[in-house]
Design a protein around this motif. Sequence first.
Motif, mmCIF file in Angstrom:
data_model
loop_
_atom_site.group_PDB
_atom_site.id
_atom_site.type_symbol
_atom_site.label_atom_id
_atom_site.label_comp_id
_atom_site.label_asym_id
_atom_site.label_seq_id
_atom_site.Cartn_x
_atom_site.Cartn_y
_atom_site.Cartn_z
ATOM 1 N N ARG A 16 0.797 -1.226 0.000
ATOM 2 C CA ARG A 16 0.000 0.000 0.000
ATOM 3 C C ARG A 16 0.835 1.284 0.000
ATOM 4 N NH1 ARG A 16 -5.297 -1.069 0.728
ATOM 5 N NH2 ARG A 16 -5.861 -3.081 1.577
ATOM 6 N N VAL A 17 2.090 1.199 0.424
ATOM 7 C CA VAL A 17 2.934 2.393 0.508
ATOM 8 C C VAL A 17 4.177 2.182 -0.345
ATOM 9 C CG1 VAL A 17 4.303 3.852 2.040
ATOM 10 C CG2 VAL A 17 2.142 2.932 2.839
ATOM 11 N N SER A 18 4.508 3.195 -1.127
ATOM 12 C CA SER A 18 5.745 3.121 -1.909
ATOM 13 C C SER A 18 6.514 4.426 -1.745
ATOM 14 C CB SER A 18 5.440 2.857 -3.378
ATOM 15 O OG SER A 18 4.742 3.940 -3.936
ATOM 16 N N VAL A 19 7.845 4.285 -1.723
ATOM 17 C CA VAL A 19 8.724 5.443 -1.585
ATOM 18 C C VAL A 19 9.704 5.430 -2.752
ATOM 19 C CG1 VAL A 19 10.428 6.602 -0.141
ATOM 20 C CG2 VAL A 19 8.550 5.372 0.931
ATOM 21 N N ASN A 20 9.765 6.521 -3.460
ATOM 22 C CA ASN A 20 10.726 6.680 -4.553
ATOM 23 C C ASN A 20 11.735 7.740 -4.148
ATOM 24 O OD1 ASN A 20 9.379 4.844 -6.250
ATOM 25 N ND2 ASN A 20 7.931 6.441 -6.833
ATOM 26 N N VAL A 21 13.014 7.467 -4.416
ATOM 27 C CA VAL A 21 14.083 8.392 -4.044
ATOM 28 C C VAL A 21 14.777 8.884 -5.310
ATOM 29 C CG1 VAL A 21 16.201 8.664 -2.714
ATOM 30 C CG2 VAL A 21 14.443 7.100 -1.899
ATOM 31 N N ASP A 22 14.856 10.191 -5.439
ATOM 32 C CA ASP A 22 15.627 10.797 -6.516
ATOM 33 C C ASP A 22 17.017 11.072 -5.952
ATOM 34 O OD1 ASP A 22 16.731 12.185 -8.586
ATOM 35 O OD2 ASP A 22 15.162 13.714 -8.704
ATOM 36 N N ILE A 27 15.235 14.003 -3.103
ATOM 37 C CA ILE A 27 13.803 14.148 -2.826
ATOM 38 C C ILE A 27 13.167 12.768 -2.733
ATOM 39 C CG2 ILE A 27 11.599 14.970 -3.739
ATOM 40 C CD1 ILE A 27 13.065 17.332 -4.932
ATOM 41 N N LEU A 28 12.427 12.566 -1.657
ATOM 42 C CA LEU A 28 11.668 11.336 -1.462
ATOM 43 C C LEU A 28 10.226 11.609 -1.848
ATOM 44 C CD1 LEU A 28 12.880 10.383 2.126
ATOM 45 C CD2 LEU A 28 13.672 9.409 0.004
ATOM 46 N N THR A 29 9.653 10.687 -2.597
ATOM 47 C CA THR A 29 8.246 10.791 -2.951
ATOM 48 C C THR A 29 7.538 9.584 -2.358
ATOM 49 O OG1 THR A 29 8.840 11.869 -5.022
ATOM 50 C CG2 THR A 29 6.605 10.995 -4.844
#
Length: 192
Positions: A16-22, A27-29
């Motif tokens: 249900r939760v996802s984290v994307n890191v640039d 920046i964390l999304t």
Amino acid sequence: RLSKEDTELLENYRERVSVNVDTKTGILTLTSEMPDALAAAELAQLSIDFLTEYVTNYKVSKAQENFNFVQARYDEARISFDKAQEALAVFNDRNRNVVTSLAQAESQRLQNEYNLAFEVYKGLATQLEQAKIKVKEETPVFTVLEPVKVPVDKSSPKRLLVLASSLIIGFIVGACTIFLSQVISKFRIQSV
């Protein structure tokens, strides 16, 4: 060790939760999906709070341990300094007009203990301030660029995609049914 229920909850949470890191910008999304829009927003906010606390604790833990150690030594040195200062003051008050060598030796000994305790106390005070600065330097700064908001539109299922897929599958099934019925009817006609 996690129980079976905890493992299932964790897997459900991961879905249900996802984290994307640039990595370039740092920046964390974080995105979350739930059946209810308000629940999705609350889950996203809880996840942000947890992630912020976890990363902060992870980054600051070593500097915080050093700070706690220096703080404990500083407190001990302060008590020792206060005792040495009090002992010197009491001795000086009691022996104001005494000029014996023994009194002077004792005064010198107490003065040396006071000076030593003061130097240790002063050095630890400096180290304590440096440890405070180090903790502040190590503490990451999080800025929320876009606050959590309750979504207006559903993210899934995509209705247009479901409709298009259904139409294509319906067309294929219908075409296959018509083709098979014609083949079966030709086969029946030829068998008779």
